[in-house]
Design a protein around this motif. Structure first.
Motif, PDB file in Angstrom:
ATOM      1  N   GLY A  62     -55.785 -18.572  59.510  1.00  0.00           N
ATOM      2  CA  GLY A  62     -56.163 -19.091  58.206  1.00  0.00           C
ATOM      3  C   GLY A  62     -56.064 -18.064  57.093  1.00  0.00           C
ATOM      4  N   LEU A  63     -55.802 -16.813  57.437  1.00  0.00           N
ATOM      5  CA  LEU A  63     -55.706 -15.772  56.399  1.00  0.00           C
ATOM      6  C   LEU A  63     -54.284 -15.772  55.847  1.00  0.00           C
ATOM      7  N   LYS A  64     -54.157 -16.019  54.542  1.00  0.00           N
ATOM      8  CA  LYS A  64     -52.822 -16.121  53.950  1.00  0.00           C
ATOM      9  C   LYS A  64     -52.216 -14.756  53.675  1.00  0.00           C
ATOM     10  N   LYS A  65     -53.034 -13.846  53.129  1.00  0.00           N
ATOM     11  CA  LYS A  65     -52.494 -12.544  52.760  1.00  0.00           C
ATOM     12  C   LYS A  65     -53.575 -11.484  52.866  1.00  0.00           C
ATOM     13  N   MET A  66     -53.220 -10.354  53.398  1.00  0.00           N
ATOM     14  CA  MET A  66     -54.178  -9.259  53.480  1.00  0.00           C
ATOM     15  C   MET A  66     -53.968  -8.322  52.303  1.00  0.00           C
ATOM     16  N   GLN A  67     -55.056  -7.850  51.732  1.00  0.00           N
ATOM     17  CA  GLN A  67     -54.941  -6.867  50.665  1.00  0.00           C
ATOM     18  C   GLN A  67     -54.698  -5.491  51.271  1.00  0.00           C
ATOM     19  N   ILE A  68     -53.809  -4.758  50.660  1.00  0.00           N
ATOM     20  CA  ILE A  68     -53.458  -3.426  51.145  1.00  0.00           C
ATOM     21  C   ILE A  68     -54.148  -2.383  50.279  1.00  0.00           C
ATOM     22  N   ASP A  69     -54.845  -1.459  50.925  1.00  0.00           N
ATOM     23  CA  ASP A  69     -55.472  -0.356  50.199  1.00  0.00           C
ATOM     24  C   ASP A  69     -54.358   0.491  49.584  1.00  0.00           C
ATOM     25  N   PRO A  70     -54.332   0.657  48.249  1.00  0.00           N
ATOM     26  CA  PRO A  70     -53.217   1.373  47.622  1.00  0.00           C
ATOM     27  C   PRO A  70     -53.199   2.877  47.893  1.00  0.00           C
ATOM     28  N   GLN A  71     -54.289   3.415  48.478  1.00  0.00           N
ATOM     29  CA  GLN A  71     -54.361   4.856  48.790  1.00  0.00           C
ATOM     30  C   GLN A  71     -54.248   5.736  47.537  1.00  0.00           C
ATOM     31  N   LEU A  72     -54.757   5.235  46.420  1.00  0.00           N
ATOM     32  CA  LEU A  72     -54.691   5.972  45.148  1.00  0.00           C
ATOM     33  C   LEU A  72     -56.005   6.686  44.867  1.00  0.00           C
ATOM     34  N   ASN A  73     -55.912   7.860  44.258  1.00  0.00           N
ATOM     35  CA  ASN A  73     -57.105   8.580  43.816  1.00  0.00           C
ATOM     36  C   ASN A  73     -57.428   8.118  42.396  1.00  0.00           C
ATOM     37  N   PRO A  74     -58.610   7.532  42.183  1.00  0.00           N
ATOM     38  CA  PRO A  74     -58.925   6.951  40.868  1.00  0.00           C
ATOM     39  C   PRO A  74     -59.017   7.974  39.728  1.00  0.00           C
ATOM     40  N   ILE A  75     -59.080   9.280  40.051  1.00  0.00           N
ATOM     41  CA  ILE A  75     -59.177  10.277  38.966  1.00  0.00           C
ATOM     42  C   ILE A  75     -57.815  10.543  38.319  1.00  0.00           C
ATOM     43  N   TYR A  76     -56.740  10.124  38.988  1.00  0.00           N
ATOM     44  CA  TYR A  76     -55.411  10.377  38.431  1.00  0.00           C
ATOM     45  C   TYR A  76     -55.027   9.266  37.448  1.00  0.00           C
ATOM     46  N   LEU A  77     -55.221   9.556  36.152  1.00  0.00           N
ATOM     47  CA  LEU A  77     -54.950   8.567  35.097  1.00  0.00           C
ATOM     48  C   LEU A  77     -54.046   9.183  34.028  1.00  0.00           C
ATOM     49  N   PHE A  78     -53.424   8.321  33.237  1.00  0.00           N
ATOM     50  CA  PHE A  78     -52.598   8.812  32.121  1.00  0.00           C
ATOM     51  C   PHE A  78     -53.445   9.570  31.103  1.00  0.00           C
ATOM     52  N   ASP A  79     -54.679   9.109  30.887  1.00  0.00           N
ATOM     53  CA  ASP A  79     -55.550   9.743  29.890  1.00  0.00           C
ATOM     54  C   ASP A  79     -55.807  11.209  30.194  1.00  0.00           C
ATOM     55  N   SER A  80     -55.849  11.551  31.482  1.00  0.00           N
ATOM     56  CA  SER A  80     -56.133  12.943  31.855  1.00  0.00           C
ATOM     57  C   SER A  80     -54.863  13.743  32.106  1.00  0.00           C
ATOM     58  N   PHE A  81     -53.708  13.135  31.861  1.00  0.00           N
ATOM     59  CA  PHE A  81     -52.428  13.834  32.012  1.00  0.00           C
ATOM     60  C   PHE A  81     -51.937  14.222  30.617  1.00  0.00           C
ATOM     61  N   ILE A  82     -52.172  15.477  30.228  1.00  0.00           N
ATOM     62  CA  ILE A  82     -51.865  15.933  28.869  1.00  0.00           C
ATOM     63  C   ILE A  82     -50.359  15.986  28.639  1.00  0.00           C
ATOM     64  N   GLU A  83     -49.935  15.377  27.541  1.00  0.00           N
ATOM     65  CA  GLU A  83     -48.504  15.370  27.206  1.00  0.00           C
ATOM     66  C   GLU A  83     -48.130  16.600  26.395  1.00  0.00           C
ATOM     67  N   GLY A  84     -47.013  17.210  26.750  1.00  0.00           N
ATOM     68  CA  GLY A  84     -46.462  18.343  26.006  1.00  0.00           C
ATOM     69  C   GLY A  84     -44.949  18.322  26.138  1.00  0.00           C
ATOM     70  N   ASP A  85     -44.296  19.302  25.537  1.00  0.00           N
ATOM     71  CA  ASP A  85     -42.830  19.368  25.654  1.00  0.00           C
ATOM     72  C   ASP A  85     -42.394  19.472  27.116  1.00  0.00           C
ATOM     73  N   CYS A  86     -43.287  20.042  27.940  1.00  0.00           N
ATOM     74  CA  CYS A  86     -42.959  20.299  29.341  1.00  0.00           C
ATOM     75  C   CYS A  86     -42.857  19.028  30.193  1.00  0.00           C
ATOM     76  N   ASN A  87     -43.449  17.928  29.725  1.00  0.00           N
ATOM     77  CA  ASN A  87     -43.517  16.728  30.580  1.00  0.00           C
ATOM     78  C   ASN A  87     -43.325  15.411  29.828  1.00  0.00           C
ATOM     79  N   ARG A  88     -42.939  15.516  28.542  1.00  0.00           N
ATOM     80  CA  ARG A  88     -42.924  14.325  27.678  1.00  0.00           C
ATOM     81  C   ARG A  88     -42.056  13.201  28.233  1.00  0.00           C
ATOM     82  N   VAL A  89     -40.845  13.524  28.654  1.00  0.00           N
ATOM     83  CA  VAL A  89     -39.921  12.486  29.152  1.00  0.00           C
ATOM     84  C   VAL A  89     -40.505  11.807  30.387  1.00  0.00           C
TER      85      VAL A  89
END
Length: 377
Positions: free
Chosen positions: A28-55
């Protein structure tokens, strides 16, 4: 109904109507959710943009907004150790899960992928392994350079890659070098890595390093004298991980010794990180700093030219050389194409006068003074 499983508890779940027999299927189970294995502290907000990584950062944002429906597929993020490849790759995954909760996202290191494959190979369950990975909407594989010489794992990755790409799913890969320099990886895989965008992460410049430190301090509710932040940023230039490690070490020492953070404590603590504790500044060092600051070719500084930007750069260099080195006026003049000591005196006076009347000029000289002071620490 959904049920949560962690990849730590089991290797993978499968959709019930899959022809491969799945021991984890619950009737009866249609779909199982998969744990994404992501660390919640890794966000765009904490990734500082500079010339070194802009692209790379902007490409990552595009991928997160339209996974699979963009021209950056796969997105290959490459660069040296500690520059933020894992952070950026997982930030994409976290953003996708935030804006599209129903998307199946999975982060996996190449080593874990290879080990899983070997386990399933021993159990004659390779098809199950492939079918599981074909369920993913956004697949993030970290450190693909470790696939080198793992031939059978590469064959399986090739099959999974093709299926996902043709199905409009998103692939994000990280590596310590660009695809063209990956050795021991099949050419057919490398050609697919080159289908999308390869974006590099470089060592952050001084200003970006200051911003990284200040953002981390703000997030952690910390305060520190500006001169200490500048000292850390100037002396630790290899990578972001080392930069943050130095900050943590300094905070730990301050807390354990119940001592205020100041420049003396920073110098003491950072001996393990810093190149050298005290350096004598030379005229040559100052010349290079000023040339880099104003984007002026080094040889132009020594030539006879009346171009305003060159003349001002030369005058500032002489002014700083007089202030920060023990050289005589005659020696300083000789370092500028054999000019005499009266030229040096005139240059120093001109800089002082301009600092009193021109705000922008004054800011530039003060910033350069700080850079020279930091280099001398």
């Amino acid at each position: 109904g959904y049920k949560n499983y962690s990849n730590n508890e089991m290797d993978f779940p499968l959709i019930i109507n899959n022809p491969v027999k799945n021991p984890f299927v619950i009737p009866g189970l249609k779909k199982m959710q998969i744990d994404p294995q992501l660390n919640p502290i890794y966000l765009f907000d904490s990734f500082i943009e500079g010339d070194c990584n802009r692209v790379a950062r902007r490409a990552g944002k595009t991928v997160a907004e339209k996974p699979g429906a963009n021209s950056f597929n796969p997105l290959v993020i490459y660069g040296g150790v500690g520059l933020g490849k894992t952070h950026l790759a997982q930030a994409i995954g976290n953003e996708v899960k935030r804006s599209n909760p129903n998307k199946v996202v999975l982060y996996v290191s190449s080593e874990k992928f290879i080990n899983q494959f070997m386990d399933h190979s021993r159990n004659n369950a390779i098809n199950d392994f492939i079918h599981f990975y074909q369920l993913i909407d956004v697949l993030i594989i970290d450190d693909v350079q470790f696939f080198a010489k793992a031939e059978k794992s590469q064959d399986v990755l090739f099959a999974i890659f093709n299926h996902l790409h043709q199905s409009g799913k998103q692939l994000i890969l990280t590596s310590d070098k660009p695809p063209k320099d990956l050795e021991g990886v099949q050419e057919r895989l490398l050609s697919r890595f080159r289908w999308g965008l390869s974006a590099d992460l470089q060592v952050p410049d001084y200003e970006t390093r200051i911003e990284i430190l200040e953002r981390k301090m703000k997030n952690d509710g910390l305060e520190m004298p500006k001169e200490v932040v500048k000292y850390i940023a100037y002396n630790i230039s290899n990578n972001v991980r080392e930069l943050e490690g130095a900050l943590i070490s300094l905070l730990a020492q301050s807390s354990l010794n119940r001592r205020e953070i100041d420049l003396d404590l920073a110098k003491k603590v950072l001996r393990n990180f810093v190149k050298s504790s005290s350096k004598e500044i030379t005229i040559d060092t100052i010349q290079k700093m000023v040339c880099e600051f104003f984007d002026v070719p080094y040889d132009k500084l020594l030539q006879k030219t009346r171009k305003r930007e060159i003349v001002q750069a030369r005058q500032i260099t002489m002014y700083l050389a007089k202030a920060f080195t023990k050289n005589s006026l005659k020696t300083i003049g000789e370092h500028f194409g054999g000019r005499d000591h009266t030229t040096v005196i005139h240059s120093c006076q001109t800089v002082k006068d301009l600092m009193d009347t021109d705000g922008v000029f004054r800011e530039n000289v003060l910033e350069l003074q700080q850079k020279v002071q930091l280099a001398a620490m």
